[in-house]
Design a protein around this motif. Structure first.
Motif, PDB file in Angstrom:
ATOM      1  N   LEU A  41       0.682  -1.474  -0.481  1.00 24.78           N
ATOM      2  CA  LEU A  41      -0.316   0.384   0.056  1.00 24.78           C
ATOM      3  C   LEU A  41       1.116   1.336  -0.074  1.00 24.78           C
ATOM      4  O   LEU A  41       1.544   1.671   0.814  1.00 24.78           O
ATOM      5  CB  LEU A  41      -1.092   0.150   1.520  1.00 24.78           C
ATOM      6  N   LEU A  42       1.060   1.955  -1.273  1.00 27.86           N
ATOM      7  CA  LEU A  42       1.775   3.435  -1.081  1.00 27.86           C
ATOM      8  C   LEU A  42       0.959   4.388  -0.905  1.00 27.86           C
ATOM      9  O   LEU A  42       1.977   5.014  -0.220  1.00 27.86           O
ATOM     10  CB  LEU A  42       1.847   3.864  -2.390  1.00 27.86           C
ATOM     11  N   ALA A  43      -0.389   4.864  -0.061  1.00 26.44           N
ATOM     12  CA  ALA A  43      -0.350   6.146   0.150  1.00 26.44           C
ATOM     13  C   ALA A  43      -2.607   5.198   0.726  1.00 26.44           C
ATOM     14  O   ALA A  43      -2.767   5.031   0.066  1.00 26.44           O
ATOM     15  CB  ALA A  43      -0.672   6.719  -0.869  1.00 26.44           C
ATOM     16  N   ALA A  44      -3.226   5.679   1.404  1.00 29.16           N
ATOM     17  CA  ALA A  44      -4.294   6.247   2.278  1.00 29.16           C
ATOM     18  C   ALA A  44      -4.095   7.240   2.289  1.00 29.16           C
ATOM     19  O   ALA A  44      -4.030   8.237   3.066  1.00 29.16           O
ATOM     20  CB  ALA A  44      -4.343   5.216   2.958  1.00 29.16           C
ATOM     21  N   LYS A  45      -5.996   7.813   1.875  1.00 33.16           N
ATOM     22  CA  LYS A  45      -7.042   9.078   2.046  1.00 33.16           C
ATOM     23  C   LYS A  45      -7.731   8.990   2.588  1.00 33.16           C
ATOM     24  O   LYS A  45      -8.907   8.395   1.752  1.00 33.16           O
ATOM     25  CB  LYS A  45      -5.759  10.217   1.483  1.00 33.16           C
ATOM     26  N   LEU A  46      -8.185   9.333   3.740  1.00 35.36           N
ATOM     27  CA  LEU A  46      -9.821   9.972   3.798  1.00 35.36           C
ATOM     28  C   LEU A  46     -10.385  10.548   3.943  1.00 35.36           C
ATOM     29  O   LEU A  46      -9.858  11.888   5.042  1.00 35.36           O
ATOM     30  CB  LEU A  46     -10.280   8.547   4.848  1.00 35.36           C
ATOM     31  N   ILE A  47     -10.903  11.595   3.322  1.00 35.83           N
ATOM     32  CA  ILE A  47     -12.166  13.123   3.276  1.00 35.83           C
ATOM     33  C   ILE A  47     -12.704  13.087   3.335  1.00 35.83           C
ATOM     34  O   ILE A  47     -13.468  12.535   2.389  1.00 35.83           O
ATOM     35  CB  ILE A  47     -11.510  13.435   1.780  1.00 35.83           C
ATOM     36  N   ARG A  48     -13.722  13.503   4.571  1.00 28.00           N
ATOM     37  CA  ARG A  48     -14.966  14.288   4.766  1.00 28.00           C
ATOM     38  C   ARG A  48     -15.569  14.462   3.676  1.00 28.00           C
ATOM     39  O   ARG A  48     -15.298  15.472   3.881  1.00 28.00           O
ATOM     40  CB  ARG A  48     -15.296  14.641   5.840  1.00 28.00           C
ATOM     41  N   GLU A  49     -16.823  14.204   2.690  1.00 21.43           N
ATOM     42  CA  GLU A  49     -17.853  14.670   2.328  1.00 21.43           C
ATOM     43  C   GLU A  49     -18.835  16.101   3.262  1.00 21.43           C
ATOM     44  O   GLU A  49     -18.726  16.976   2.960  1.00 21.43           O
ATOM     45  CB  GLU A  49     -18.210  14.039   1.485  1.00 21.43           C
ATOM     46  N   ARG A  50     -19.443  14.928   4.205  1.00 19.33           N
ATOM     47  CA  ARG A  50     -20.284  15.674   4.852  1.00 19.33           C
ATOM     48  C   ARG A  50     -20.043  14.727   6.082  1.00 19.33           C
ATOM     49  O   ARG A  50     -19.386  14.409   6.637  1.00 19.33           O
ATOM     50  CB  ARG A  50     -21.794  15.006   4.770  1.00 19.33           C
ATOM     51  N   SER A  51     -21.029  15.223   7.107  1.00 22.12           N
ATOM     52  CA  SER A  51     -20.399  15.015   8.247  1.00 22.12           C
ATOM     53  C   SER A  51     -20.461  13.122   8.554  1.00 22.12           C
ATOM     54  O   SER A  51     -20.277  12.544   9.410  1.00 22.12           O
ATOM     55  CB  SER A  51     -21.323  15.472   9.494  1.00 22.12           C
ATOM     56  N   ASP A  52     -21.499  12.244   7.358  1.00 21.91           N
ATOM     57  CA  ASP A  52     -21.581  11.179   7.374  1.00 21.91           C
ATOM     58  C   ASP A  52     -21.414  10.619   6.315  1.00 21.91           C
ATOM     59  O   ASP A  52     -20.964   9.201   6.489  1.00 21.91           O
ATOM     60  CB  ASP A  52     -22.836  10.422   7.773  1.00 21.91           C
ATOM     61  N   TYR A 112      -7.528   2.606  -6.051  1.00 22.30           N
ATOM     62  CA  TYR A 112      -8.995   2.601  -5.508  1.00 22.30           C
ATOM     63  C   TYR A 112      -9.892   3.867  -5.111  1.00 22.30           C
ATOM     64  O   TYR A 112      -8.865   4.663  -4.034  1.00 22.30           O
ATOM     65  CB  TYR A 112      -8.915   1.892  -5.166  1.00 22.30           C
ATOM     66  N   THR A 113     -10.722   4.356  -5.630  1.00 20.03           N
ATOM     67  CA  THR A 113     -11.676   5.668  -4.752  1.00 20.03           C
ATOM     68  C   THR A 113     -12.415   4.926  -4.357  1.00 20.03           C
ATOM     69  O   THR A 113     -13.561   4.629  -5.461  1.00 20.03           O
ATOM     70  CB  THR A 113     -11.827   6.771  -5.824  1.00 20.03           C
ATOM     71  N   MET A 114     -13.231   4.755  -2.712  1.00 18.59           N
ATOM     72  CA  MET A 114     -14.361   4.748  -2.280  1.00 18.59           C
ATOM     73  C   MET A 114     -15.072   5.499  -1.635  1.00 18.59           C
ATOM     74  O   MET A 114     -14.428   6.072  -1.080  1.00 18.59           O
ATOM     75  CB  MET A 114     -14.578   2.811  -1.050  1.00 18.59           C
ATOM     76  N   ARG A 115     -16.431   5.742  -1.789  1.00 22.52           N
ATOM     77  CA  ARG A 115     -17.086   6.776  -0.840  1.00 22.52           C
ATOM     78  C   ARG A 115     -17.405   5.195   0.526  1.00 22.52           C
ATOM     79  O   ARG A 115     -18.217   3.964   0.111  1.00 22.52           O
ATOM     80  CB  ARG A 115     -18.509   7.145  -1.553  1.00 22.52           C
ATOM     81  N   THR A 116     -17.886   6.344   1.800  1.00 24.85           N
ATOM     82  CA  THR A 116     -18.052   5.748   2.460  1.00 24.85           C
ATOM     83  C   THR A 116     -19.306   6.184   2.849  1.00 24.85           C
ATOM     84  O   THR A 116     -19.119   7.388   3.519  1.00 24.85           O
ATOM     85  CB  THR A 116     -16.925   4.616   3.409  1.00 24.85           C
ATOM     86  N   THR A 117     -19.875   4.915   3.859  1.00 30.43           N
ATOM     87  CA  THR A 117     -20.846   6.670   4.800  1.00 30.43           C
ATOM     88  C   THR A 117     -20.899   6.444   6.119  1.00 30.43           C
ATOM     89  O   THR A 117     -20.871   4.935   6.432  1.00 30.43           O
ATOM     90  CB  THR A 117     -22.339   6.271   4.650  1.00 30.43           C
ATOM     91  N   LYS A 118     -21.098   7.026   7.440  1.00 31.40           N
ATOM     92  CA  LYS A 118     -20.766   6.312   8.912  1.00 31.40           C
ATOM     93  C   LYS A 118     -21.999   5.940   8.869  1.00 31.40           C
ATOM     94  O   LYS A 118     -23.365   6.677   8.942  1.00 31.40           O
ATOM     95  CB  LYS A 118     -20.289   7.970   9.715  1.00 31.40           C
ATOM     96  N   VAL A 119     -22.514   4.369   9.435  1.00 31.69           N
ATOM     97  CA  VAL A 119     -23.166   4.028   9.734  1.00 31.69           C
ATOM     98  C   VAL A 119     -23.942   4.884  11.076  1.00 31.69           C
ATOM     99  O   VAL A 119     -23.249   5.289  12.240  1.00 31.69           O
ATOM    100  CB  VAL A 119     -23.238   2.487  10.366  1.00 31.69           C
ATOM    101  N   PRO A 120     -25.058   5.269  11.428  1.00 33.59           N
ATOM    102  CA  PRO A 120     -25.475   6.249  12.535  1.00 33.59           C
ATOM    103  C   PRO A 120     -25.455   5.339  13.868  1.00 33.59           C
ATOM    104  O   PRO A 120     -25.745   4.152  13.413  1.00 33.59           O
ATOM    105  CB  PRO A 120     -26.653   7.134  12.436  1.00 33.59           C
ATOM    106  N   GLU A 121     -24.998   5.348  14.771  1.00 38.88           N
ATOM    107  CA  GLU A 121     -25.957   4.492  16.068  1.00 38.88           C
ATOM    108  C   GLU A 121     -27.197   4.522  16.427  1.00 38.88           C
ATOM    109  O   GLU A 121     -28.201   5.284  15.826  1.00 38.88           O
ATOM    110  CB  GLU A 121     -25.404   5.741  17.268  1.00 38.88           C
ATOM    111  N   PRO A 122     -27.670   2.931  16.233  1.00 32.58           N
ATOM    112  CA  PRO A 122     -28.636   1.984  16.530  1.00 32.58           C
ATOM    113  C   PRO A 122     -29.473   3.969  17.844  1.00 32.58           C
ATOM    114  O   PRO A 122     -28.947   3.353  18.389  1.00 32.58           O
ATOM    115  CB  PRO A 122     -29.014   1.550  17.422  1.00 32.58           C
ATOM    116  N   SER A 123     -31.071   3.759  17.662  1.00 34.21           N
ATOM    117  CA  SER A 123     -31.350   4.905  17.990  1.00 34.21           C
ATOM    118  C   SER A 123     -33.155   3.574  19.039  1.00 34.21           C
ATOM    119  O   SER A 123     -33.147   2.822  18.817  1.00 34.21           O
ATOM    120  CB  SER A 123     -31.564   6.326  17.717  1.00 34.21           C
ATOM    121  N   SER A 124     -33.566   4.203  20.429  1.00 38.23           N
ATOM    122  CA  SER A 124     -33.983   4.047  20.522  1.00 38.23           C
ATOM    123  C   SER A 124     -35.613   3.905  19.940  1.00 38.23           C
ATOM    124  O   SER A 124     -35.769   5.311  19.769  1.00 38.23           O
ATOM    125  CB  SER A 124     -34.795   4.031  22.414  1.00 38.23           C
TER     126      SER A 124
END
Length: 141
Positions: A41-52, A112-124
Motif C-alpha cells: 500500500l503506497l498511500a491511503a487518504k480519507l476525505i470527509r464530504e459531509r458529517s456522515d 481505488y476510490t470508495m465512498r463510505t457512509t458512517k452508520v448512525p448509532e442505533p436509537s431507541s
C-alpha cells in the motif's frame, strides 16, 4: 470495506489470475525468487464530504521483481485482474492503472476510490405514550 479487506482481495485476485507466480508483501525483505510479484500500500487518504460521508482513496504498488525477464503479457494480465475486485460481495473498481517498466523495477500502480457512509448509532424506537383524561374544576367568582 476496510483497507485490510481490499489488500486481501488484491492478493486473492492476483493468486487466481496468475497462479504460477508467487506473490509476497513488499516488506523490505529480499526474496530469492526474482520471478515473483511484491505488493504494498503506497498511500491511503480519507476525505470527509459531509458529517456522515467520506471518500477513501488508496494507491497500491505491484512490482515485478526481475527487471530483465518481464513476461510479455504481464501488464495486460495485471490490468485485467485488478480492474474490478470483489470484496465480500461488494465490487470495487480501479479508478486508474499505471504500468511503468523503463529504467527501474517494473511496477503497476492501482488506484481505488470508495465512498463510505458512517452508520448512525442505533436509537431507541419510539415509545408508546398513554394519555388519561383529566377534569379541571373551575370556580366562578
Amino acid at each position: 470495506m476496510t483497507t485490510t479487506q481490499l489488500t486481501a482481495a488484491i492478493v486473492i485476485t492476483l493468486s487466481h489470475h496468475l497462479p504460477n507466480i508467487p506473490i509476497y508483501p513488499a516488506t523490505g525483505a529480499d526474496t530469492q525468487d526474482s520471478q515473483c510479484l511484491a505488493y504494498r500500500l503506497l498511500a491511503a487518504k480519507l476525505i470527509r464530504e459531509r458529517s456522515d460521508r467520506f471518500v477513501q482513496s488508496l494507491i497500491y504498488e505491484i512490482r515485478w521483481m526481475d527487471g530483465k525477464n518481464i513476461p510479455e503479457d504481464l501488464p495486460d494480465r495485471l490490468f485485467e485482474a485488478l480492474e474490478t475486485l470483489e470484496v465480500e460481495g461488494v465490487f470495487c473498481r480501479a479508478t486508474e492503472l499505471r504500468w511503468k517498466a523503463w529504467g527501474e523495477t517494473p511496477k503497476l500502480w492501482v488506484y481505488y476510490t470508495m465512498r463510505t457512509t458512517k452508520v448512525p448509532e442505533p436509537s431507541s424506537p419510539m415509545q408508546h405514550l398513554e394519555q388519561q383524561p383529566t377534569v379541571i374544576k373551575t370556580t366562578q367568582v
